[in-house]
Scaffold this motif. Structure first.
Motif, PDB file in Angstrom:
ATOM      1  N   LEU A  60       0.838  -1.191   0.000  1.00 50.21           N
ATOM      2  CA  LEU A  60       0.000   0.000   0.000  1.00 50.21           C
ATOM      3  C   LEU A  60       0.876   1.246   0.000  1.00 50.21           C
ATOM      4  O   LEU A  60       1.929   1.277   0.646  1.00 50.21           O
ATOM      5  CB  LEU A  60      -0.921   0.053   1.219  1.00 50.21           C
ATOM      6  CG  LEU A  60      -1.973  -1.028   1.367  1.00 50.21           C
ATOM      7  CD1 LEU A  60      -1.453  -2.148   2.262  1.00 50.21           C
ATOM      8  CD2 LEU A  60      -3.265  -0.459   1.946  1.00 50.21           C
ATOM      9  N   ALA A  61       0.435   2.279  -0.704  1.00 44.39           N
ATOM     10  CA  ALA A  61       1.078   3.591  -0.667  1.00 44.39           C
ATOM     11  C   ALA A  61       0.314   4.472   0.309  1.00 44.39           C
ATOM     12  O   ALA A  61      -0.885   4.706   0.127  1.00 44.39           O
ATOM     13  CB  ALA A  61       1.089   4.224  -2.057  1.00 44.39           C
ATOM     14  N   ASP A  66       4.087   9.088   4.313  1.00 43.82           N
ATOM     15  CA  ASP A  66       5.272   9.091   3.439  1.00 43.82           C
ATOM     16  C   ASP A  66       5.975   7.744   3.421  1.00 43.82           C
ATOM     17  O   ASP A  66       7.205   7.652   3.473  1.00 43.82           O
ATOM     18  CB  ASP A  66       6.251  10.193   3.864  1.00 43.82           C
ATOM     19  CG  ASP A  66       5.653  11.590   3.761  1.00 43.82           C
ATOM     20  OD1 ASP A  66       4.721  11.769   2.960  1.00 43.82           O
ATOM     21  OD2 ASP A  66       6.107  12.481   4.491  1.00 43.82           O
ATOM     22  N   ASN A  67       5.196   6.668   3.331  1.00 46.54           N
ATOM     23  CA  ASN A  67       5.806   5.350   3.292  1.00 46.54           C
ATOM     24  C   ASN A  67       4.925   4.378   2.523  1.00 46.54           C
ATOM     25  O   ASN A  67       3.813   4.714   2.085  1.00 46.54           O
ATOM     26  CB  ASN A  67       6.085   4.838   4.712  1.00 46.54           C
ATOM     27  CG  ASN A  67       4.848   4.727   5.577  1.00 46.54           C
ATOM     28  OD1 ASN A  67       3.724   4.729   5.088  1.00 46.54           O
ATOM     29  ND2 ASN A  67       5.044   4.646   6.893  1.00 46.54           N
ATOM     30  N   VAL A  68       5.455   3.168   2.334  1.00 44.24           N
ATOM     31  CA  VAL A  68       4.673   2.075   1.773  1.00 44.24           C
ATOM     32  C   VAL A  68       4.609   0.967   2.814  1.00 44.24           C
ATOM     33  O   VAL A  68       5.563   0.745   3.569  1.00 44.24           O
ATOM     34  CB  VAL A  68       5.268   1.554   0.455  1.00 44.24           C
ATOM     35  CG1 VAL A  68       5.196   2.611  -0.625  1.00 44.24           C
ATOM     36  CG2 VAL A  68       6.690   1.051   0.639  1.00 44.24           C
ATOM     37  N   SER A  69       3.467   0.292   2.871  1.00 48.17           N
ATOM     38  CA  SER A  69       3.274  -0.823   3.793  1.00 48.17           C
ATOM     39  C   SER A  69       3.304  -2.127   3.021  1.00 48.17           C
ATOM     40  O   SER A  69       2.657  -2.258   1.975  1.00 48.17           O
ATOM     41  CB  SER A  69       1.929  -0.713   4.522  1.00 48.17           C
ATOM     42  OG  SER A  69       1.884   0.410   5.361  1.00 48.17           O
ATOM     43  N   VAL A  70       4.050  -3.103   3.536  1.00 49.59           N
ATOM     44  CA  VAL A  70       4.096  -4.451   2.976  1.00 49.59           C
ATOM     45  C   VAL A  70       3.356  -5.384   3.925  1.00 49.59           C
ATOM     46  O   VAL A  70       3.688  -5.466   5.112  1.00 49.59           O
ATOM     47  CB  VAL A  70       5.544  -4.923   2.780  1.00 49.59           C
ATOM     48  CG1 VAL A  70       5.580  -6.396   2.385  1.00 49.59           C
ATOM     49  CG2 VAL A  70       6.245  -4.070   1.729  1.00 49.59           C
ATOM     50  N   GLY A  90       4.513  12.196   0.172  1.00 49.75           N
ATOM     51  CA  GLY A  90       3.181  12.082  -0.412  1.00 49.75           C
ATOM     52  C   GLY A  90       3.036  10.990  -1.439  1.00 49.75           C
ATOM     53  O   GLY A  90       2.635  11.268  -2.583  1.00 49.75           O
ATOM     54  N   PRO A  91       3.298   9.728  -1.092  1.00 52.28           N
ATOM     55  CA  PRO A  91       3.071   8.651  -2.058  1.00 52.28           C
ATOM     56  C   PRO A  91       1.635   8.646  -2.572  1.00 52.28           C
ATOM     57  O   PRO A  91       0.687   8.759  -1.801  1.00 52.28           O
ATOM     58  CB  PRO A  91       3.379   7.384  -1.248  1.00 52.28           C
ATOM     59  CG  PRO A  91       4.296   7.843  -0.164  1.00 52.28           C
ATOM     60  CD  PRO A  91       3.836   9.226   0.185  1.00 52.28           C
TER      61      PRO A  91
END
Length: 450
Positions: A60-61, A66-70, A90-91
């Motif tokens: 997820l953005a 300001d990050n991505v989740s795995v 700001g992804p």
């Protein structure tokens, strides 16, 4: 079941009902959504097997954190707690692809505040190195990956919202990207997809222009450079565009979600990247995202949309000829925005995943569709040929009177020849099928939807 016939419309929604089609759309079915945490304001989703265990994982953005989740898959469709990796500011979009050709899928995110893209390389176990950032245009909102120049490496196309352009970033083969060119498109590019639209073997670009209410088509010259964009007018404020062969003629068509009109615009490809007049499909209130996949197991593409203010995911099941059934809504949490399909529980059917930015969460809807796919369509057993005709009647006579085998899909509670759904194939089924094939009689009864 009623079907919407896809008709051209000049400005407003035009819908007509197609009744009595021999091609029956199967019904979609999903279990209640299972909710999972995400980062702060998740706006985009991607899926792939990140750790090589054979299960589909999710990314997820998260725009505000300001990050991505795995979220790794536990192997049964449930997901582990998210692990977060820093991206840019700001992804706004995310994809997964093996950009450095090491056999492991990496993560690419666009960052609309810092005007960059972030590349996070997979370390081989589903964990990721620190992001490497590359410049994009002004306010990059979407990204697509494809080999644009034919060198075997996935390149990137980025939609730049305030620049009214798309940027092409060429991959050196190691996951290092260089600015190749920028191309003008319509006003407010918001979503982008890549596909061979003109059938010449090269990958072209389609971009949804939010303020322009158009889709911009950029045709590949064969070397990763593009001709000037041409525009197709669609419904107001398109927010999502996908490419898929919806009418099964071998060409990539386009489907475009437009929130204000509550529709998906269907652009039927003529085979040369020109399109038949736009068609409007009612898709429920405020569709923000659209995906095309087989949700019912009948080998035809269906459409699913995220209905932002309706707290639903709506499914429009297809029959393979450019018609779809009227939308069926499945309840989800508040204000869904991002949507994807993937087989998360390894049962060969497509599940749905939806993200809720305002709730910092996402949900998984596991597919539970009953698959009685070929009732009465038995001449080309077991998969059928999509028609109910004299050849099926001949086979039905053989089953009823000569002891021929009656095929059965393992997922279906009855055999294909039992068209009246009474548990046995006999003379009454023959009479029933004759009526279907020649007399305008009812379609065979689907035990999933009797």
């Amino acid at each position: 079941m009623r079907h919407y016939k896809l008709l051209a419309y000049p400005a407003s929604i035009v819908v007509t009902l197609l009744l009595g089609s021999l091609a029956q759309a199967q019904s979609a079915c999903f279990n209640a959504p299972i909710k999972y945490p995400a980062g702060d304001y998740p706006v985009a989703l991607a899926d792939i097997d990140l750790d090589g265990d054979g299960d589909i994982d999710l990314v997820l953005a998260n725009s505000y954190s300001d990050n991505v989740s795995v979220l790794k898959n536990n192997g049964n469709g449930t997901l582990a707690f998210p692990v977060n990796y820093a991206a840019g500011d700001g992804p706004s979009a995310v994809l997964t692809n093996d950009v450095n050709n090491d056999g492991y899928p990496d993560i690419v995110a666009t960052n609309y505040t810092s005007n960059t893209i972030s590349v996070l390389q997979n370390l081989g176990d589903g964990s990721f190195a620190a992001a490497i950032n590359y410049p994009a245009g002004s306010t990059p909102m979407a990204v697509s990956a494809s080999d644009l120049d034919g060198d075997g490496n996935p390149d990137l196309v980025v939609s730049n919202f305030f620049a009214d352009s798309v940027t092409v970033l060429r991959n050196a083969g190691t996951g290092v990207f260089a600015w190749q060119a920028q191309y003008a498109v319509g006003a407010g590019p918001f979503s982008v997809t890549t596909a061979d639209l003109d059938g010449d073997g090269d990958t072209d670009v389609a971009n949804a222009d939010y303020h322009g209410s158009t889709v911009s088509i950029l045709i590949n010259s064969g070397d990763g450079t593009f001709a000037a964009a041409t525009a197709c007018i669609v419904s107001m404020q398109p927010s999502s565009v996908i490419a898929a062969d919806l009418d099964e003629d071998g060409d990539a068509d386009l489907a475009v979600a437009s929130s204000p009109t509550g529709t998906v615009s269907f652009l039927r490809n003529n085979g040369n990247a020109t399109f038949a007049p736009v068609v409007s499909l009612y898709a429920g209130s405020q569709p923000r995202a659209v995906v095309a996949t087989d949700l019912t197991g009948d080998h035809h593409l269906d459409l699913a949309v995220a209905n932002f203010d309706f707290n639903r995911v709506s499914v429009l099941t297809g029959v393979g000829d450019g018609t779809v059934a009227s939308p069926v809504g499945f309840p989800v949490a508040g204000w869904p925005q991002a949507l994807l399909s993937a087989d998360l529980d390894n049962d060969t059917d497509e599940d749905l995943v939806v993200a809720y930015p305002s709730r910092d969460s996402m949900s998984v809807l596991i597919n539970c569709a009953c698959r009685c796919l070929h009732q009465g369509d038995i001449a080309a057993r077991p998969s059928g040929d999509g028609l109910i005709d004299v050849f099926d009647v001949i086979e039905e006579i053989g089953i009823a009177f000569s002891g021929e085998s009656d095929p059965q899909d393992p997922a279906c509670p009855t055999t294909q020849g039992d068209v009246d759904n009474n548990g046995v194939t006999n003379v009454f089924d023959v009479i029933y099928l004759i009526g279907t094939a020649f007399g305008g009689g009812p379609n065979p009864i689907n035990p999933c939807n009797p």
